[in-house]
Design a protein around this motif. Sequence first.
Motif, PDB file in Angstrom:
ATOM      1  N   ILE A 194       0.838  -1.207   0.000  1.00  0.00           N
ATOM      2  CA  ILE A 194       0.000   0.000   0.000  1.00  0.00           C
ATOM      3  C   ILE A 194       0.865   1.246   0.000  1.00  0.00           C
ATOM      4  O   ILE A 194       0.582   2.227  -0.709  1.00  0.00           O
ATOM      5  CB  ILE A 194      -0.962  -0.019   1.203  1.00  0.00           C
ATOM      6  N   ALA A 195       1.951   1.238   0.785  1.00  0.00           N
ATOM      7  CA  ALA A 195       2.851   2.393   0.829  1.00  0.00           C
ATOM      8  C   ALA A 195       3.479   2.642  -0.540  1.00  0.00           C
ATOM      9  O   ALA A 195       3.637   3.804  -0.963  1.00  0.00           O
ATOM     10  CB  ALA A 195       3.936   2.165   1.881  1.00  0.00           C
ATOM     11  N   THR A 196       3.825   1.580  -1.252  1.00  0.00           N
ATOM     12  CA  THR A 196       4.404   1.715  -2.588  1.00  0.00           C
ATOM     13  C   THR A 196       3.409   2.351  -3.548  1.00  0.00           C
ATOM     14  O   THR A 196       3.750   3.256  -4.319  1.00  0.00           O
ATOM     15  CB  THR A 196       4.835   0.331  -3.125  1.00  0.00           C
ATOM     16  N   ILE A 197       2.171   1.888  -3.497  1.00  0.00           N
ATOM     17  CA  ILE A 197       1.129   2.431  -4.380  1.00  0.00           C
ATOM     18  C   ILE A 197       0.804   3.876  -4.004  1.00  0.00           C
ATOM     19  O   ILE A 197       0.630   4.731  -4.880  1.00  0.00           O
ATOM     20  CB  ILE A 197      -0.112   1.527  -4.320  1.00  0.00           C
ATOM     21  N   ALA A 198       0.733   4.165  -2.715  1.00  0.00           N
ATOM     22  CA  ALA A 198       0.451   5.536  -2.272  1.00  0.00           C
ATOM     23  C   ALA A 198       1.551   6.483  -2.733  1.00  0.00           C
ATOM     24  O   ALA A 198       1.271   7.619  -3.163  1.00  0.00           O
ATOM     25  CB  ALA A 198       0.317   5.562  -0.755  1.00  0.00           C
ATOM     26  N   ALA A 199       2.794   6.054  -2.654  1.00  0.00           N
ATOM     27  CA  ALA A 199       3.909   6.896  -3.086  1.00  0.00           C
ATOM     28  C   ALA A 199       3.839   7.154  -4.585  1.00  0.00           C
ATOM     29  O   ALA A 199       4.089   8.275  -5.048  1.00  0.00           O
ATOM     30  CB  ALA A 199       5.237   6.233  -2.718  1.00  0.00           C
ATOM     31  N   PHE A 200       3.494   6.127  -5.356  1.00  0.00           N
ATOM     32  CA  PHE A 200       3.422   6.284  -6.811  1.00  0.00           C
ATOM     33  C   PHE A 200       2.288   7.225  -7.205  1.00  0.00           C
ATOM     34  O   PHE A 200       2.456   8.087  -8.076  1.00  0.00           O
ATOM     35  CB  PHE A 200       3.232   4.924  -7.478  1.00  0.00           C
ATOM     36  N   THR A 201       1.122   7.052  -6.586  1.00  0.00           N
ATOM     37  CA  THR A 201      -0.047   7.851  -6.965  1.00  0.00           C
ATOM     38  C   THR A 201      -0.088   9.211  -6.266  1.00  0.00           C
ATOM     39  O   THR A 201      -0.923  10.050  -6.605  1.00  0.00           O
ATOM     40  CB  THR A 201      -1.345   7.099  -6.623  1.00  0.00           C
ATOM     41  N   LYS A 202       0.819   9.396  -5.268  1.00  0.00           N
ATOM     42  CA  LYS A 202       0.864  10.639  -4.486  1.00  0.00           C
ATOM     43  C   LYS A 202      -0.458  10.905  -3.772  1.00  0.00           C
ATOM     44  O   LYS A 202      -0.928  12.037  -3.686  1.00  0.00           O
ATOM     45  CB  LYS A 202       1.256  11.826  -5.370  1.00  0.00           C
ATOM     46  N   ARG A 203      -1.036   9.816  -3.266  1.00  0.00           N
ATOM     47  CA  ARG A 203      -2.262   9.897  -2.472  1.00  0.00           C
ATOM     48  C   ARG A 203      -1.995   9.268  -1.103  1.00  0.00           C
ATOM     49  O   ARG A 203      -1.121   8.406  -0.965  1.00  0.00           O
ATOM     50  CB  ARG A 203      -3.423   9.161  -3.158  1.00  0.00           C
ATOM     51  N   ASN A 254      -6.248   6.181   1.764  1.00  0.00           N
ATOM     52  CA  ASN A 254      -7.200   6.061   0.657  1.00  0.00           C
ATOM     53  C   ASN A 254      -7.343   4.618   0.164  1.00  0.00           C
ATOM     54  O   ASN A 254      -8.333   4.265  -0.478  1.00  0.00           O
ATOM     55  CB  ASN A 254      -6.760   6.931  -0.522  1.00  0.00           C
ATOM     56  N   TYR A 255      -6.335   3.791   0.465  1.00  0.00           N
ATOM     57  CA  TYR A 255      -6.308   2.423  -0.043  1.00  0.00           C
ATOM     58  C   TYR A 255      -6.489   1.365   1.042  1.00  0.00           C
ATOM     59  O   TYR A 255      -6.823   0.220   0.745  1.00  0.00           O
ATOM     60  CB  TYR A 255      -4.976   2.159  -0.760  1.00  0.00           C
ATOM     61  N   ALA A 256      -6.255   1.753   2.276  1.00  0.00           N
ATOM     62  CA  ALA A 256      -6.170   0.773   3.368  1.00  0.00           C
ATOM     63  C   ALA A 256      -7.452  -0.035   3.546  1.00  0.00           C
ATOM     64  O   ALA A 256      -7.398  -1.211   3.910  1.00  0.00           O
ATOM     65  CB  ALA A 256      -5.803   1.475   4.669  1.00  0.00           C
ATOM     66  N   GLY A 257      -8.606   0.560   3.279  1.00  0.00           N
ATOM     67  CA  GLY A 257      -9.864  -0.111   3.565  1.00  0.00           C
ATOM     68  C   GLY A 257     -10.304  -1.126   2.536  1.00  0.00           C
ATOM     69  O   GLY A 257     -11.174  -1.956   2.823  1.00  0.00           O
ATOM     70  N   TRP A 258      -9.704  -1.104   1.338  1.00  0.00           N
ATOM     71  CA  TRP A 258     -10.234  -1.961   0.278  1.00  0.00           C
ATOM     72  C   TRP A 258      -9.183  -2.639  -0.603  1.00  0.00           C
ATOM     73  O   TRP A 258      -9.448  -3.686  -1.186  1.00  0.00           O
ATOM     74  CB  TRP A 258     -11.158  -1.150  -0.632  1.00  0.00           C
TER      75      TRP A 258
END
Length: 337
Positions: free
Chosen positions: A264-273, A277-281
């Motif tokens: 999730i941290a990798t995806i959050a860093a890439f999308t800059k969000r 925003n991703y943790a729940g799903w």
Amino acid sequence: MRRPALVVVAALAGLLLAGAPGAQAQAPLRIRIAWAVVPGHLFPVLFEHKEALRHYGVSYTVEPVHFAGSAPEIAALATGDLEIAALGFSSFGTAIENAHMTDLRVIGDATRDGHDGYETTRYAVRADDTIRKVEDLKGRVLATNGIGGATYMAMRLMLLDHGLVERRDYQVVEAQFPNMLPMLEGKKADLVPLLQPFLSMARQSGKVRMLFTMQDVMGETQTTLLAARAPFIAAHRAALVDFFEDMQRGLHWMVDPAHRQAAIATIAAFTKRPAANYAGWLFTKDDDYRDPEFRPNLAALQHNLDVQQRLGLLAKKLVVKDYADLSLIEAAARRWR
């Protein structure tokens, strides 16, 4: 005497260099792979955690290339500027029929809608609107991310099954997925398709109501697929099997609960969000289904293309098995499954 001596020395040096370790090693194959949205498409982040990979940088490297839609990907495949496309099923059909890419092959899964309780694209209206059933969309403005795409076709088919015809009974406008919710709330559209992460945001807002889903009208859908041209596959089969083995290993690493926070941290860093925003799903059944071997559902794809023909967007029936090559993912899976 001097010139022949120099020639002999140069020849010996060349032989020594040719025999040196790595001197004749082939450069890794550069694979330019298309993506549209993360985390729907994981390709830009799937190779970040090198500890999960075996062949990256040895037999291949990856260059993710962003595209807003499938049509530019088809052009890039045609000009040799892209090796693997992430095509919507609709674009796959039109590439074969209209662009005459009869050497195009399905080689893997990208995103799939409505598989076995996993998330499906949802078509939403404003919670305070008077729209209660599909027939109430008459005279309204509907949004899609692209005319002729999967979300467009599902929407059009649902309305057609309820007696509503595009342009006669309703209008369609195009917008990118991040703009769908603002358009709906701003009353610039009366119905929009929502997928993650925008679906999660919409549910939290409480300002929307889901009217129908893609699964309701299409069943399971092979929304996007990985495709490459047959000559490229034939020329680089060994490297492509390595590539898919690492894809499978990388996906296995990301969906492992032990690595979820890092993924999730990798995806959050890439999308800059924010990661929140991703943790729940993300990587749950509220997310898209991801086949562990990147195996596409060819039966679903056949049905999808049949719908495309029914809507007049393909002139003739395409037989999917004639345009599929799953040998790469099968060979990759045999190595470690």
